[in-house]
Structures are given as C-alpha cells and as structure tokens.
Write a protein that holds these residues in place. Structure first.
Motif, PDB file in Angstrom:
ATOM      1  N   UNK A  81       0.850  -1.181   0.000  1.00 17.52           N
ATOM      2  CA  UNK A  81       0.000   0.000   0.000  1.00 17.52           C
ATOM      3  C   UNK A  81       0.891   1.238   0.000  1.00 17.52           C
ATOM      4  N   UNK A  82       0.362   2.406  -0.389  1.00 13.37           N
ATOM      5  CA  UNK A  82       1.203   3.612  -0.456  1.00 13.37           C
ATOM      6  C   UNK A  82       1.911   3.952   0.847  1.00 13.37           C
ATOM      7  N   UNK A  83       1.271   3.700   1.979  1.00 13.34           N
ATOM      8  CA  UNK A  83       1.895   4.036   3.264  1.00 13.34           C
ATOM      9  C   UNK A  83       3.162   3.226   3.536  1.00 13.34           C
ATOM     10  N   UNK A  84       3.350   2.127   2.823  1.00 11.93           N
ATOM     11  CA  UNK A  84       4.545   1.301   3.023  1.00 11.93           C
ATOM     12  C   UNK A  84       5.801   1.941   2.434  1.00 11.93           C
ATOM     13  N   UNK A  85       5.638   2.963   1.608  1.00 13.00           N
ATOM     14  CA  UNK A  85       6.749   3.536   0.840  1.00 13.00           C
ATOM     15  C   UNK A  85       7.345   4.737   1.562  1.00 13.00           C
ATOM     16  N   UNK A  86       8.673   4.748   1.664  1.00 11.61           N
ATOM     17  CA  UNK A  86       9.416   5.882   2.221  1.00 11.61           C
ATOM     18  C   UNK A  86      10.434   6.319   1.183  1.00 11.61           C
ATOM     19  N   UNK A  87      10.342   7.569   0.736  1.00 11.30           N
ATOM     20  CA  UNK A  87      11.291   8.069  -0.255  1.00 11.30           C
ATOM     21  C   UNK A  87      12.602   8.472   0.411  1.00 11.30           C
ATOM     22  N   UNK A  88      13.707   8.158  -0.274  1.00 11.98           N
ATOM     23  CA  UNK A  88      15.047   8.419   0.231  1.00 11.98           C
ATOM     24  C   UNK A  88      15.935   8.928  -0.904  1.00 11.98           C
ATOM     25  N   UNK A  89      16.961   9.705  -0.580  1.00 12.76           N
ATOM     26  CA  UNK A  89      17.849  10.213  -1.629  1.00 12.76           C
ATOM     27  C   UNK A  89      18.981   9.254  -1.977  1.00 12.76           C
ATOM     28  N   UNK A  90      18.733   7.958  -1.910  1.00  9.88           N
ATOM     29  CA  UNK A  90      19.763   7.003  -2.282  1.00  9.88           C
ATOM     30  C   UNK A  90      19.645   5.701  -1.520  1.00  9.88           C
ATOM     31  N   UNK A  91      19.977   4.606  -2.197  1.00  4.57           N
ATOM     32  CA  UNK A  91      19.938   3.295  -1.552  1.00  4.57           C
ATOM     33  C   UNK A  91      21.046   3.149  -0.519  1.00  4.57           C
ATOM     34  N   UNK A  92      22.223   3.735  -0.770  1.00  2.04           N
ATOM     35  CA  UNK A  92      23.297   3.671   0.226  1.00  2.04           C
ATOM     36  C   UNK A  92      22.844   4.324   1.526  1.00  2.04           C
ATOM     37  N   UNK A  93      22.222   5.490   1.403  1.00  2.00           N
ATOM     38  CA  UNK A  93      21.657   6.128   2.594  1.00  2.00           C
ATOM     39  C   UNK A  93      20.636   5.207   3.252  1.00  2.00           C
ATOM     40  N   UNK A  94      19.864   4.500   2.429  1.00  2.00           N
ATOM     41  CA  UNK A  94      18.826   3.617   2.949  1.00  2.00           C
ATOM     42  C   UNK A  94      19.368   2.486   3.791  1.00  2.00           C
ATOM     43  N   UNK A  95      20.412   1.803   3.317  1.00  2.00           N
ATOM     44  CA  UNK A  95      20.879   0.673   4.138  1.00  2.00           C
ATOM     45  C   UNK A  95      21.711   1.133   5.327  1.00  2.00           C
ATOM     46  N   UNK A 223      11.332  -7.074   6.994  1.00  2.00           N
ATOM     47  CA  UNK A 223      12.205  -6.698   5.881  1.00  2.00           C
ATOM     48  C   UNK A 223      12.066  -5.226   5.527  1.00  2.00           C
ATOM     49  N   UNK A 224      13.210  -4.619   5.224  1.00  2.00           N
ATOM     50  CA  UNK A 224      13.286  -3.293   4.602  1.00  2.00           C
ATOM     51  C   UNK A 224      13.811  -3.514   3.194  1.00  2.00           C
ATOM     52  N   UNK A 225      13.002  -3.179   2.184  1.00  2.00           N
ATOM     53  CA  UNK A 225      13.397  -3.379   0.791  1.00  2.00           C
ATOM     54  C   UNK A 225      13.741  -2.037   0.171  1.00  2.00           C
ATOM     55  N   UNK A 226      14.899  -1.960  -0.469  1.00  2.00           N
ATOM     56  CA  UNK A 226      15.373  -0.723  -1.084  1.00  2.00           C
ATOM     57  C   UNK A 226      15.392  -0.863  -2.595  1.00  2.00           C
ATOM     58  N   UNK A 227      14.722   0.068  -3.285  1.00  2.00           N
ATOM     59  CA  UNK A 227      14.639   0.063  -4.741  1.00  2.00           C
ATOM     60  C   UNK A 227      14.816   1.485  -5.263  1.00  2.00           C
ATOM     61  N   UNK A 228      14.954   1.615  -6.573  1.00  2.00           N
ATOM     62  CA  UNK A 228      15.120   2.934  -7.186  1.00  2.00           C
ATOM     63  C   UNK A 228      14.972   2.809  -8.694  1.00  2.00           C
ATOM     64  N   UNK A 229      14.593   3.902  -9.355  1.00  2.00           N
ATOM     65  CA  UNK A 229      14.612   3.920 -10.829  1.00  2.00           C
ATOM     66  C   UNK A 229      15.997   4.234 -11.381  1.00  2.00           C
ATOM     67  N   UNK A 230      16.966   4.481 -10.518  1.00  2.00           N
ATOM     68  CA  UNK A 230      18.238   5.067 -10.945  1.00  2.00           C
ATOM     69  C   UNK A 230      19.048   4.190 -11.881  1.00  2.00           C
ATOM     70  N   UNK A 231      19.257   2.913 -11.528  1.00  2.00           N
ATOM     71  CA  UNK A 231      20.018   2.023 -12.406  1.00  2.00           C
ATOM     72  C   UNK A 231      19.196   1.667 -13.644  1.00  2.00           C
ATOM     73  N   UNK A 232      17.905   1.416 -13.439  1.00  2.00           N
ATOM     74  CA  UNK A 232      17.043   0.965 -14.526  1.00  2.00           C
ATOM     75  C   UNK A 232      16.982   1.969 -15.659  1.00  2.00           C
ATOM     76  N   UNK A 233      16.827   3.246 -15.325  1.00  2.00           N
ATOM     77  CA  UNK A 233      16.581   4.271 -16.326  1.00  2.00           C
ATOM     78  C   UNK A 233      17.737   5.265 -16.451  1.00  2.00           C
TER      79      UNK A 233
END
Length: 387
Positions: A81-95, A223-233
């Motif tokens: 659900x949308x509430x599960x999402x937390x925006x971050x300025x980077x996966x390195x910062x995330x882990x 679990x904390x899952x970290x994703x991004x559009x950065x590598x993909x696009x």
C-alpha cells in the motif's frame, strides 16, 4: 539495424564521475552508470519542470506512490500500500539508515562477500560489529550460498542481514528457494533483513527477480526493501530511491534514524522517477535486449580471446565479474589493465574477501565502446606474452 543505444553521449565534457576519474586516455568501464541517454519521456518531463522556473522545497507527487504500488504488483506480484513507501535520496543512505535504526550494543550486521563496496562500511558506520561470509563460485563460476554457514552466522547478536539481490558484483539473481531459506533463518533469530534490490528491473532471459519481502507476509514484516529507478533508467545523479517497509514500527524506526541527518529527494528526482515508471517501459524493454546482446558478446570474447580468464554469465545487472587469477596478468589485474590497456575497471579486491584477482567490468555502453575496451585488454595481454 542501428539501435538507439549505439549512440554515444559526449560525457567527457560533463560532470560525469565515470569519465572524470581517470585521465582522458583511459576508457572508463567501472562505476555502475550507463553510457546511454536516459528515456525520452524522462528528458521531456525534466525539461517541462525546469521550464516552470520555480524550484522551491518539494514533496513527492501524490501519484508517484500509486505508480510504484501498481508497478510492484504487475512486475513482481507483490501487493503493498502507499503508506509502506518511504522516499530516500539514495539506496546507500537507505541501508546505512536501516543499520543505524537497528543498532544496539553488541549487535552485528551480516554481509556476504564479495559485495558492493559501501556494504563493507555499514557495521562500523552504525556502531555495530560486522560479520561476513563468502559466496562460493561453483565450477561454472555461478555463486552459491552455503546455507549451513549462513545459519551459523545468524545468531542472537545479528540485528540486520544486508542482502544484495540482484547481486553486485557477481550477477546472481537469487531464486525463491534460496531467499526463503535465508528469510526463515533470519526470522528464527529475529534478525531484520535489509534487501538492496536496486538492480531488480535489469534481469536477463530465463531469470526472474523475486523481492524477498514478497515471499510471505511474515517475511515482509521483518524486511526493509530498497529500490530505485536510478540504475534501470540511468538517472542515478537525480538521487531518488525508496524503501518499502510494511511493518509500521520498523518504518518509524527508520524515520527516526533519518531525522536531522538525511533529507528528502530533490524536486527533479521525483519528476524523473514518475516519468520513468509511467512511460519508460518500452525503452527499458529495448535496453534489456541490448544489454543481453552485450553480455553475450562479452562472454563469447572472454571465452575465445582471453585464455585463463573466466566469466560467469550474469543473470542480472549490467556488470561482469571477471576472474583473472589464471590469466597471467599478475596479482593485481585492475592495475595491469589500467597501466597497460588504459582501461579503467573496478578492482575486485575493493569488494571485500573473495574479490582478490577479479575485476568488475560495466558493459552498459554502446557496442563499439565495449569492442574498443576488449581490444585494448586483449592487446595488453598479447604484448605481455611477447616479453
């Protein structure tokens, strides 16, 4: 037929880390960004937002979370659900934030080496001990997890297991059975899983990415899952990533850890992410074909022209993990190819234990550039053998 990915952007005259790190005569095939133009829809969206002319403090477009929810359901059959999402300025910062949120005296972080270099600093950054275990290549170079060793490593001290899937640098896309076994061991020992899945969209034929949190609701809660559009696009410089955390308590711990230290995503990063996820999949489908052809071309070249060098056929990412230990180029193949071929790769030793004698090569580039890099490397080896 000429592909859009055969076009080479001029990156020498930009602020590219990849192209500015080495002298101009060195061909850079190292850091994990692509030598391709980003999707036209992303460029158009950025131009439109820049033309607005005002760049104040920003919040995420409300539809971005909805787009991510729909995407994870469609691509991975993972319902959030949308509430599960937390925006971050980077996966390195995330882990690193995740480790900080879970840190406690006597606690430990477990990583599997060789692995993406910033993983090696997470324990120290969070004030915890760091435990390591090796991934083991089989006779074909396909890396496997010793689950008995994993079970022995995860104990009462383990506060976080930091997973890399798809794995950088070894190219594995872990199967549901492997993920399930690791998740069960973590649950049994109350060790939270932090899963870096930044390469999740870059998967080759015959393989499928499975978010570890999608396996079971109980696993998701741990679990904390970290994703991004950065590598993909190819938009890593815009610094837009996100965490998926279905457990409200765990989500709040991460938010507490970031306060006063890690800010929000920048305005243009949000708009690029929204455009990429909404309109970039046709471009992505073409990219995956091109990358797979590059991977196959590279694998054929290594087997045909580089005696003693080995390459496991990566199942995901655009990174090749080259075993140079029997290639006759000395103990430091990174230095050999830099000095003698003028090709800048990643030194395998920088990925931790198990990386010695390896190099990492980024094949996300126009084919002509890949051919040039391989020709330089092959010539350097030939000249060495003539001495």
């Amino acid at each position: 037929m000429t592909s859009q990915f055969d076009r080479m952007p001029d990156r020498q005259n930009s602020e590219s880390i990849k192209w500015k790190h080495y002298p101009p005569d060195v061909l850079p095939m190292w850091v994990a960004d692509m030598d391709f133009y980003s999707p036209p829809a992303v460029i158009d969206a950025l131009e439109a937002r820049v033309n607005h002319g005002v760049f104040g403090y920003a919040v995420a477009p409300p539809e971005l979370k909805e787009v991510i929810v729909e995407r994870l359901d469609q691509r991975y059959r993972w319902k959030i659900i949308p509430d599960d999402i937390v925006f971050l300025p980077g996966v390195i910062a995330g882990f690193n934030l995740s480790a900080r949120a879970l840190s406690e005296p006597g606690g430990a972080v477990l990583i599997q080496t060789p692995v993406y270099m910033p993983f090696l600093d997470v324990g120290e950054n969070a004030g915890m001990m760091q435990e390591e275990m090796l991934l083991y290549p089989d006779s074909e170079g396909r890396y496997e997890i010793d689950l008995d060793e994993f079970s022995a490593k995860v104990d009462d001290h383990t506060r976080m297991f930091l997973l890399c899937n798809p794995h950088n640098p070894v190219g594995r896309v872990f199967m549901p059975e492997e993920l399930s076994r690791m998740a069960e061991i973590c649950l049994r020992n109350r060790a939270v899983i932090c899963s870096d899945e930044i390469h999740c969209d870059l998967i080759f034929s015959g393989h499928r990415h499975t978010p570890i949190a999608s396996l079971d609701p109980e696993i998701a809660e741990n679990t904390i899952t970290l994703m991004a559009p950065s590598k993909t696009f190819n938009i890593p410089g815009l610094k837009c990533s996100f965490a998926v955390i279905t457990n409200p308590s765990l989500r709040e711990r991460l938010q507490q850890a970031r306060r006063g230290l890690v800010g929000d995503v920048n305005l243009l990063g949000y708009h690029a992410a929204l455009a990429a996820y909404r309109y970039g999949d046709a471009w992505l489908n073409e990219l995956l074909v091109y990358l797979e052809e590059n991977r196959n071309f590279l694998l054929d070249a290594i087997r045909r022209d580089f005696h003693g060098m080995k390459m496991f056929n990566p199942e995901g990412t655009y990174l090749a993990w080259l075993d140079c230990r029997e290639a006759g180029v000395g103990e430091n193949p990174y230095q050999f190819f830099l000095e003698n071929a003028r090709v800048g790769l990643n030194d395998g030793a920088s990925f931790g234990r198990g990386g010695e004698g390896f190099v990492r090569l980024n094949f996300a580039c126009p084919r002509a550039l890949l051919e040039q890099g391989l020709a330089r490397m092959r010539s350097a080896i030939e000249q060495l053998h003539k001495r």
